[in-house]
Enzyme design. Structure first.
Site, PDB file in Angstrom:
ATOM      1  N   GLY A   1       0.364  -6.583  -8.178  1.00 14.46           N
ATOM      2  CA  GLY A   1      -0.848  -7.190  -7.630  1.00 14.46           C
ATOM      3  C   GLY A   1      -1.204  -8.550  -8.207  1.00 14.46           C
ATOM      4  O   GLY A   1      -2.256  -9.080  -7.889  1.00 14.46           O
TER       5      GLY A   1
ATOM      6  N   SER B   1       5.207  -4.623  -2.018  1.00 14.13           N
ATOM      7  CA  SER B   1       5.281  -3.167  -2.172  1.00 14.13           C
ATOM      8  C   SER B   1       6.022  -2.556  -0.984  1.00 14.13           C
ATOM      9  O   SER B   1       7.121  -3.002  -0.650  1.00 14.13           O
ATOM     10  CB  SER B   1       3.861  -2.611  -2.339  1.00 14.13           C
ATOM     11  OG  SER B   1       3.848  -1.206  -2.301  1.00 14.13           O
TER      12      SER B   1
ATOM     13  N   ASP C   1       6.060  -3.888 -13.971  1.00 13.75           N
ATOM     14  CA  ASP C   1       6.044  -2.954 -12.845  1.00 13.75           C
ATOM     15  C   ASP C   1       7.150  -1.932 -13.075  1.00 13.75           C
ATOM     16  O   ASP C   1       8.311  -2.298 -13.259  1.00 13.75           O
ATOM     17  CB  ASP C   1       6.302  -3.739 -11.544  1.00 13.75           C
ATOM     18  CG  ASP C   1       6.362  -2.851 -10.315  1.00 13.75           C
ATOM     19  OD1 ASP C   1       6.235  -1.624 -10.461  1.00 13.75           O
ATOM     20  OD2 ASP C   1       6.534  -3.401  -9.208  1.00 13.75           O
TER      21      ASP C   1
ATOM     22  N   PHE D   1      -1.136   0.565 -14.483  1.00 12.22           N
ATOM     23  CA  PHE D   1      -1.698   1.050 -13.215  1.00 12.22           C
ATOM     24  C   PHE D   1      -0.848   2.097 -12.493  1.00 12.22           C
ATOM     25  O   PHE D   1      -1.358   2.926 -11.754  1.00 12.22           O
ATOM     26  CB  PHE D   1      -1.960  -0.106 -12.226  1.00 12.22           C
ATOM     27  CG  PHE D   1      -2.698  -1.265 -12.834  1.00 12.22           C
ATOM     28  CD1 PHE D   1      -3.998  -1.108 -13.289  1.00 12.22           C
ATOM     29  CD2 PHE D   1      -2.097  -2.507 -12.945  1.00 12.22           C
ATOM     30  CE1 PHE D   1      -4.685  -2.175 -13.840  1.00 12.22           C
ATOM     31  CE2 PHE D   1      -2.780  -3.574 -13.505  1.00 12.22           C
ATOM     32  CZ  PHE D   1      -4.076  -3.412 -13.950  1.00 12.22           C
TER      33      PHE D   1
ATOM     34  N   GLY E   1       0.827  -1.207   0.000  1.00 15.27           N
ATOM     35  CA  GLY E   1       0.000   0.000   0.000  1.00 15.27           C
ATOM     36  C   GLY E   1       0.859   1.254   0.000  1.00 15.27           C
ATOM     37  O   GLY E   1       0.413   2.315   0.417  1.00 15.27           O
TER      38      GLY E   1
END
Lengths: 450, 629
Positions: A425, A296, A394, A343, A220
């Site tokens: 994710g 993350s 990523d 994303f 997060g």
């Protein structure tokens, strides 16, 4: 002469919308539409018509041949020529045409059916896009954060001391003074079959033999989620079944309210707590066999807690870093190439670092760039072995690869798992090969380093 | 078959017959492909999102549109759009992805928000605790907690001194005294009272399958070994009780007091209450009436007093009032004649805040009618009426047209729709070109009805019959109504341990310590009586039959009610309210599928939900009005 890719895309999307409006597909067909018509929504198989690019040798060959000819990258005009050919050929039966609308997709004819190869499955796309939307709303440009809205939008699940698939969970305040909470997941104790006595046996070792303890730091980007967030609850439960482990998910303090080093302090607190709990020690030598794991920002925390453990002489059996969040001042190739594509944007990465790092610090701060100009060396430290999972789509990957290099240079044991076609994710949903293969890697890493 | 295809594709040989984690995941995957019976996608459901598989395409498309809109506004360096979505948009039920995305999209498509002047700030108001609210968005009302003028709940207000007092007391309030005072609509003459006696229930059967494989929520706040042993002893004792081995139970219960003495704080107190309740159950299988098993006439006043201390010492009831009021206020938006039926009037603590919010409503306050229901008082005093007078006094000061009626009823099941509505509601009078809209409010009341078969069904029927635009329900978030005694006991032990821990941990700020300590002790007695009821009582005497949100959802939907999601606005303000309690540390507001819960750490303890009659045209139009206002 093919029209520029963007125009073709535009045309197809327009066509697609018309088709959607006119035909109003339902059920599977509708879902199939969706799985096909959204950018970035590319996977190994279409979940809805259940065709895959992997079936059988013929298709595999096909795919390789295609890849040999040209890399079906999003910007490649080749794929759009191919699509135009198909449209001509098929006179636009909607489904196959839609299949072709995916950029990066590979298609071949399978008895009238089109094989689709997409990178991001629909479920993942919906899930992560939803997060992205929510995160965009709560992150303010001035560096502040709408915590209330973030908490409202975050999906949470309560702890559950009744076994579900053999796993029980409960919340525990591991430090009353700092109000640090953790959610513990463990295999159901044998006597917990009686629902009325969930507490009995919670504090007994799950097995007389040695078992792993995984301290998990949720992701997060240091700002979002908590130990009761549904996606992480689900992931931790998987880890229990996967490794026969007790998982401790740490509810660390988040930025921007709590900056560096609060998250590390809480992460460290959790490790110290685990090292004093007798029931977490196992085997003949009654030892804590602890792995630090996170995705993350959680991966970043795992690294820094492991450094403190090495400095303080607490033995850590291994580090498992899933798409760990690292960074630095300079812009890397992957950051430039993938900015805004899957994303994540550079802009939002920068925002999170600014929110987490000390006031005035730049991204070469050792928290962000541990092997950068201000980083220390691990050479002298008994730093544990690592499993680092990197997703090829990523944009942070260059920093993750640099981290792996840094560990190697310091003479540390590290295994890199690089999934070229995975996005952030991917480990949240069991819908890709990436998921299963990475879970397998984690399982092997834990069992072989127990 | 295609499905096999898929699994072969996803799996391959290397995984054949491996650990069961994989099999479970595969099953999951299979289910997701098939979809469930109601078509909800299981992969996402496992992560807290409800999307019909058939809606997935739609959701994805809308997400994409939103992304594009945001992308373009970001490119234009224009934050107005994001700010609008984050600040001005009320979000409802983010579990329901499809509706949530729709809502945001409709905000996007709405004309851009005009910069609006903030509403005049409420004047320095001695009655309200001011929250640090952002310069408010116009359509959103805010409700603070407001105490009754004199702060003490039970002081009778004299009719004679009411008028002159009111004008002086109001000097600091929001209106100056001009000549044009609206009449307080209530008068002694008009007020109606009705005493109803309990009658035997007409229907007899409630098929009360304990729905929902309720989650066992455990928060361990004290992991010390002695604490664990104490819990085990309590449970062993309860188990012995369940097996009717009273001798063993008696022996264990004596140990418990010894063990409890070694503990500190919340655990010792909680264990004490449970041990006492167990002892009563063991040694007096048939406790006499009035021992706290039911809120009999004798204990009603005491109940009210303890209730008030519970209100003061922790945020649970304030949260209940606040969130219910917010939902009522939103449902009343745009209506000129509004009516609240309160199923548990007590000291009317909930209503000053609503009155004040109505007074500040854009376009002026509506005409507000309140029907308060309460139990008969032991001394036949007229507590309900006294509360009404105070509210009328407040209403007059802030110039809200207010009428009030109190109803004395031993049980809500004794009420009939005509009693609640009265003649005015049907629009008999000349001035009624505007229809009256009704809200029904029940704070910690409905679970009592479960003690009498058929009672809840009857009351829900009554509610439907008054055609409310909104029904606000607050209930304890626990299952204390399971069939097996041991289940109830265990659940209650967890529930009240957490509750007591929050009282301890969330103690009042230093300024209020002297008062706070007293409040806390009384609040503990209030909770202790509930523990006693859950553990020691049976049959109709056992009235603390708390059930969980999923169970209430099932009941309400069987009775023909649809859920009305409570939005992010109420959530945000409730979260701010918590900051008043030990800085909010430990307390957590959570959104749960359209409902709001307040809990201690991660354990939800109290839940607010809102409902409307399914398919009621009036309700539906009301909700549209709310949405579009």
């Amino acid at each position: 002469m093919a029209p520029p890719a963007d125009d073709v895309r535009g045309l197809f999307r327009q066509e697609l919308r018309i088709q959607l409006l006119e035909r109003r597909p339902k059920g599977k067909e509708a879902a199939c539409f969706a799985s096909l018509c959204f950018p970035n929504s590319i996977s190994d198989s279409c979940r809805y018509c259940s065709v895959s690019a992997h079936d059988g040798g013929k298709q595999r060959g096909e795919r390789q041949r295609v890849e040999g000819m040209d890399v079906p990258s999003p910007s490649s005009p080749w794929i759009w020529d191919k699509i135009l050919e198909f449209v001509e050929f098929l006179r636009c039966p909607v489904l196959p045409v839609l299949a072709m609308l995916r950029f990066g997709c590979v298609a071949s004819d399978l008895g009238g059916f089109i094989l689709i190869s997409m990178v991001v499955p629909l479920h993942t796309w919906v899930l992560i896009s939803n997060f992205k939307l929510a995160y965009n709303m709560v992150r303010r440009p001035d560096g502040t954060f709408d915590r209330h809205l973030a908490e409202f939008l975050d999906r949470k699940v309560p702890a559950n001391a009744s076994p579900v698939n053999g796993v029980v969970s409960f919340d525990i305040l591991i430090n009353r003074a700092s109000n640090l909470l953790a959610r513990i997941y463990r295999p159901a104790p044998p006597n917990s079959s009686h629902p009325a006595t969930p507490l009995a046996g919670l504090h007994h070792p799950p097995s007389p033999d040695q078992f792993p303890v995984i301290i998990f730091y949720h992701g997060g980007s240091f700002a979002h989620s908590s130990s009761n967030t549904a996606i992480y609850d689900s992931l931790c439960r998987r880890f229990v079944s996967l490794c026969g482990a007790v998982v401790i998910s740490v509810d660390y303090r988040r930025s921007p309210e709590y900056r560096y080093p609060c998250a590390y302090d809480d992460g460290w607190e959790a490790l110290k707590w685990a090292s004093t709990e007798p029931w977490l020690h196992s085997g003949k030598d009654s030892k804590l066999r602890v792995f630090l794991c996170g995705d993350s920002s959680g991966g970043n925390i795992a690294h820094h807690v492991a450094v403190r453990a090495a400095e303080s002489g607490i033995d850590v059996s291994g580090n498992i870093l899933l798409n760990p969040m690292f960074g630095g001042n300079r812009r890397t190739d992957s950051e430039v190439r993938l900015d805004g594509k899957y994303f994540v944007t550079i802009q939002d990465r920068d925002w999170y670092w600014k929110a987490y790092l000390p006031e005035g610090a730049d991204r070469d701060h050792p928290a962000c760039n541990p092997f950068g100009p201000n980083g220390g060396t691990l050479k002298e430290l008994p730093f544990t072995r690592s499993l680092v999972i990197v997703a090829g789509l990523d944009l942070v990957q260059d920093w993750q690869l640099a981290y792996v290099e840094g560990l190697k240079k310091a003479g540390k044991d590290v295994k890199l798992v690089y999934r070229e076609q995975a996005t952030i994710g991917f480990y949240l949903l069991p819908n890709t090969d990436h998921f299963y293969e990475v879970m397998e890697e984690i399982k092997n890493f834990v069992s072989s380093n127990l | 078959m295609k499905r096999e295809h898929q699994e072969a594709a996803g799996g391959g040989d290397r995984r054949g017959g491996e650990g069961n984690w994989y099999v479970a995941a595969e099953q999951e995957k299979g289910k997701a492909l098939m979809g469930t019976d109601d078509g909800v996608d299981e992969l996402l459901a496992a992560l807290g999102y409800k999307v019909r598989s058939s809606d997935m395409a739609d959701v994805a498309q809308k997400l994409e549109q939103l992304e594009m809109a945001m992308g373009s506004s970001a490119a234009a360096n224009d934050d107005a759009l994001l700010a609008h979505l984050a600040f001005d948009t009320v979000h409802y039920n983010p579990s329901d992805l499809s509706n949530w995305v729709d809502n945001i999209l409709s905000e996007l498509n709405a004309p851009p928000p005009l910069p609006q002047p903030p509403p005049p700030p409420p004047p320095d108001d001695p009655l309200s605790l001011q929250f640090d609210l952002p310069p408010a968005v116009t359509e959103q009302y805010t409700i603070g907690t407001v105490d009754l003028p004199d702060g003490s709940p039970c002081k009778p207000a004299d009719v004679d001194e009411l008028q002159p007092e009111a004008s002086t007391a109001s000097s600091g309030w929001l209106i100056s005294q001009s000549g044009h005072q609206p009449e307080v609509a209530m008068s002694l003459r008009d007020r109606k009272r009705l005493k109803v006696c309990s009658s035997p229930p007409s229907s007899t059967i409630t098929a009360d399958a304990a729905t929902a494989a309720a989650a066992q929520q455990v928060v361990i706040v004290d992991s010390q070994e002695a604490g664990i042993r104490l819990v085990h002893a309590l449970m062993a004792c309860a188990e012995a009780v369940q097996k009717e081995n009273l001798k063993a139970a008696g022996a264990i219960v004596k140990q418990i007091s010894v063990l409890a003495a070694s503990q500190g704080g919340a655990m010792r107190k909680v264990a004490g209450y449970f041990a006492e309740a167990l002892a009563r159950r063991i040694y007096r299988p048939q406790p006499p009436r009035g021992m706290g098993c039911s809120s009999t006439v004798e204990s009603a006043a005491l109940d009210d007093m303890l209730h008030h201390h519970f209100y003061e010492s922790c945020p649970y009831l304030k949260f209940a009032h606040f969130t219910a009021n917010q939902a009522i206020l939103e449902a009343f938006a745009g209506f000129r004649r509004v009516h609240v039926v309160d199923f548990g009037m007590r000291q009317g603590l909930q209503w000053p805040a609503l009155l004040q919010a109505l007074a500040l409503r854009q376009g002026g306050p509506p005409s507000f009618r309140l029907t308060g229901i309460g139990p008969p008082q032991p001394d036949n005093s007229d507590a309900l009426q006294e509360v009404g007078w105070k509210l009328a006094q407040l209403a007059k000061t802030i110039r809200v047209d207010f009428r009030y009626r109190g109803f004395v009823a031993a049980s809500l099941a004794d009420l009939d729709p005509y009693m609640l509505l009265g003649p005015e509601a049907d629009g008999g009078g000349v001035e009624d070109d505007e229809p009256e809209v009704v809200a029904v409010n029940s704070i910690l009341e409905l679970h009592r009805l479960l003690a009498r078969p058929g009672a809840l069904e009857k009351v829900l029927g009554t509610i439907r019959a008054v055609r409310p635009v909104i029904v606000t329900v607050v209930e304890q978030e626990a299952n204390h109504n399971g069939r097996a005694f041991l289940d109830r006991f265990t659940e209650a032990l967890h529930y009240y341990s957490t509750m007591f821990d929050s009282l301890e941990g969330g103690a009042s700020p230093p300024a209020a310590v002297e008062v706070g300590g007293h409040d806390q002790a009384m609040a503990e007695i209030y909770l202790g009586r509930q523990i006693y009821n859950v553990v020691a009582c049976e049959g109709a005497e056992r009235t603390e039959r708390h059930e969980t949100l999923p169970q209430w959802r099932a009941r309400m939907s069987r009775a023909g009610f649809d859920s009305v999601p409570i939005g992010s606005n109420a959530f945000k303000q409730a979260s701010m309210l918590l900051a008043l309690f030990s800085g909010g540390e430990g307390y957590r507001v959570e959104e749960n599928d359209g409902c709001l819960t307040l809990g201690w750490h991660t354990r939800p303890l109290i839940a607010t939900s809102a409902w409307r009659a399914a398919g009621d045209p009036l309700s539906t139009s009301a909700s549209c009005r709310t949405a579009s206002s």
